[in-house]
Design a protein around this motif. Structure first.
Motif, mmCIF file in Angstrom:
data_model
loop_
_atom_site.group_PDB
_atom_site.id
_atom_site.type_symbol
_atom_site.label_atom_id
_atom_site.label_comp_id
_atom_site.label_asym_id
_atom_site.label_seq_id
_atom_site.Cartn_x
_atom_site.Cartn_y
_atom_site.Cartn_z
ATOM 1 N N HIS A 195 -2.250 -6.459 6.644
ATOM 2 C CA HIS A 195 -2.431 -6.418 5.188
ATOM 3 C C HIS A 195 -3.782 -7.022 4.820
ATOM 4 N N MET A 208 -4.653 -2.166 2.219
ATOM 5 C CA MET A 208 -3.757 -2.147 1.074
ATOM 6 C C MET A 208 -4.481 -1.881 -0.248
ATOM 7 N N TYR A 261 -3.056 2.466 2.757
ATOM 8 C CA TYR A 261 -1.997 2.480 1.751
ATOM 9 C C TYR A 261 -2.683 2.611 0.392
ATOM 10 N N GLY A 319 0.515 5.497 3.537
ATOM 11 C CA GLY A 319 1.480 4.983 2.574
ATOM 12 C C GLY A 319 0.926 4.807 1.177
ATOM 13 N N LYS A 366 0.967 1.874 -1.979
ATOM 14 C CA LYS A 366 1.185 0.450 -2.278
ATOM 15 C C LYS A 366 1.620 0.293 -3.735
ATOM 16 N N PHE A 400 5.279 9.624 1.958
ATOM 17 C CA PHE A 400 4.549 8.391 2.218
ATOM 18 C C PHE A 400 5.489 7.245 2.584
ATOM 19 N N GLN A 401 4.978 6.353 3.404
ATOM 20 C CA GLN A 401 5.623 5.063 3.609
ATOM 21 C C GLN A 401 5.390 4.239 2.344
ATOM 22 N N ALA A 404 4.992 0.555 0.589
ATOM 23 C CA ALA A 404 4.700 -0.863 0.807
ATOM 24 C C ALA A 404 4.619 -1.525 -0.560
ATOM 25 N N GLY A 409 2.506 0.238 10.739
ATOM 26 C CA GLY A 409 1.654 1.328 10.263
ATOM 27 C C GLY A 409 1.868 2.631 10.995
#
Length: 548
Positions: free
Chosen positions: A83, A235, A261, A287, A289, A336-337, A339, A487
């Motif tokens: 991160h 991030m 992200y 991802g 965020k 997407f992931q 976070a 990740g």
């Protein structure tokens, strides 16, 4: 006969391999079983991937093209920061640096000196102040800045990125008046703009040019490589950040591997889904965020109970449960992931609930991430593993925040604070980073804090809530395999195994044979990415190299 001659000619015409054997090293990494592995040599193929990891003692290897004698130095896998804020790190280094200011007067003096040295800058931008380090412990105000610079806009960002203080000229440029109301999820106080209230000031700040973005990215990469960081979970990446990373990829100047992200679901309009790995596995959008609350230092973290040192507030809830679920589901539906930043125990409970619902809909293998997971109610920690939630945490936040956390929460509410060992004991996955530039991107103070619960000066004696200490293996795993897994990159980086990229660092000491404070002072001598040396510490002897 003719076919045999053609085959032989083709073999002779094919490019020769350029295998590299790095021998005589004190290789250390964490195996898939969570135990430390020791090795004496590393064989790298001509594509920059690991061909074999050779145990100790090193046997004779007959096939290689280049031999590097590691001179017994310690070799570790490239560290991965789960991160960080990539271009922010570069801009923080290039703009007014307020990190470590010990008083408001020192902040003012640094601003005065910077303004004099940058007389042509229309706006003065700075980063890194933390009022908790000052004797008066109060937030700076617009009047404090006006006393130093009043003829042009000044905006100074707090170390956690969740608040800025602006002078009168900046507020005027942004159209902010005494009648301006703070938006939901934000707070305005004497020129201080917290969390969502930053949106009143930030749009007025001149946008960085492409050249400035490229310069910040290059500076950030140089800083990261100097600390042995070869991969980053990038991030809150803006579309401008993403474009700068792609430009660097096209120019072949992208050295660090970025798992990106993107900042918010609006990014999906421009990047509709996760991308493949690009530029030799150096860049991928993986991802989205999101944010559930603010930060503890500015009392923006959303708590279940009022702040012990300000009982009239529980912090800032950014979204209702329904809104939060809708945002996360939008990102997940695009592939997407997700976070999500959550610091306070109320915010963490909310996000766990959201992810529990998403796991039922999409499956728990989507690797939902909670960024920070700093203050958790102990009853909520066992909910992580069943929903497949990764706790993405930053060990140096614990050492930086310890005294402030005690004041904000009181001693009776610290049982779930920075609870690394508690997370692992439930079977949940842990990924470590620094949240740079909030903290230094140097991973070694983080490893030190993780195993000791002490800062670099050994405070407090015995460690803070020592039951949450990790073993060195657990800490290194969170900075390598765990961060790669977080990740979706564990097949490529995070360990030195056949087929993975040969990303590694050579350091000046064996981290398993020093105390926590000496571990924190570890220096990187060389950083390698894809089997190539990309950074070397000046004025140190390099491992001896010869051809064969």
């Amino acid at each position: 006969m003719r076919k045999s001659l053609i085959a032989l000619a083709a073999l002779l015409a094919s490019p020769a391999t350029a295998e590299i054997l790095i021998s005589n090293v004190n290789g250390i990494q964490v195996g898939a079983d969570g135990k430390l592995q020791h090795f004496g040599a590393l064989l790298i193929d001509d594509n920059g991937r690991v061909e074999s990891v050779i145990k100790m003692p090193t046997p004779r290897v007959k096939r290689y093209d280049r031999l590097i004698d590691g001179q017994g130095k310690t070799l570790l896998p490239g560290l991965i920061d789960a991160h960080g804020h990539v271009t922010d790190l570069g801009f923080a280094a290039l703009h007014l640096n307020l990190t470590g200011t010990s008083s408001l007067a020192e902040l003012q003096q640094r601003l005065r000196d910077y303004a004099a040295a940058h007389a042509k800058d229309q706006w003065l931008i700075g980063f890194g102040w933390n009022q908790e380090l000052w004797p008066e412990k109060r937030f700076p105000t617009a009047a404090d800045l006006d006393a130093v610079v009043s003829d042009r806009p000044v905006v100074l960002e707090r170390v956690d990125g969740h608040a800025v203080v602006a002078n009168s000229a900046a507020m005027k440029a942004a159209g902010v008046t005494p009648a301006t109301q703070a938006p939901a999820g934000g707070r305005i106080e004497n020129g201080l703009f917290v969390d969502a209230a930053r949106n009143l000031i930030d749009p007025a700040i001149p946008k960085a040019t492409q050249a400035e973005m490229d310069r910040a990215l290059a500076k950030s990469q140089d800083i990261l490589l100097g600390f042995g960081v070869t991969g980053v979970g990038s991030m809150s990446t803006s579309l401008d950040d993403w474009a700068a990373m792609k430009r660097a990829g096209e120019a072949r100047t992208l050295k660090v591997r970025f798992m990106v992200y993107l900042g918010g679901v609006k990014s999906i309009d421009a990047v509709p889904g996760p991308t493949p790995w690009l530029y030799g596995d150096r860049l991928r959008a993986v991802g989205i965020k999101l944010f559930a609350d603010g930060a503890l230092g500015s009392r923006g973290a959303w708590l279940k109970q009022p702040y012990a040192d300000k009982p009239d507030t529980r912090g800032l809830q950014f979204h209702s449960d329904a809104e939060m679920l809708s945002l996360a589901d939008t990102a997940a539906a695009a592939g997407f992931q997700v976070a999500t930043h959550a610091i306070g125990d109320a915010a963490n409970a909310q996000i766990i609930g959201v992810y529990e619902q998403l796991s039922k809909k999409y499956g728990r293998n989507r690797r939902w991430r909670i960024e920070h997971f700093q203050i958790a109610d102990p009853v909520d920690i066992p909910r992580l593993a069943p929903a497949g939630i990764i706790a993405s945490m930053q060990p140096t936040h614990q050492t930086s925040d310890r005294l402030m956390a005690e004041k904000r929460l009181g001693p009776s509410r610290l049982a779930g604070a920075y609870a690394w060992q508690s997370v692992l004991k439930t079977g949940a996955r842990l990924a470590f980073g620094t949240d740079f530039p909030v903290e230094s991107p140097n991973p070694f103070p983080g490893l030190s804090a993780a195993i000791s619960r002490q800062d670099v000066n050994g405070q407090p004696p015995g460690g803070w809530i020592p039951s949450e200490r990790l073993t060195f293996e657990q800490a290194l795993d969170a900075y390598t395999r765990g961060a790669a897994y977080a990740g979706f990159a564990e097949q490529k980086i995070g360990a030195l195994e056949p087929g993975t990229w040969a990303d590694f660092v050579i350091v000046d000491r064996d981290p398993t044979k020093v105390n926590a404070q000496e571990l924190a002072r570890t220096q990187v001598l060389e950083t390698w990415v894809a089997g190539k040396k990309v950074w070397r510490r000046a004025a140190t002897s390099s491992p001896a190299e010869r051809g064969r």
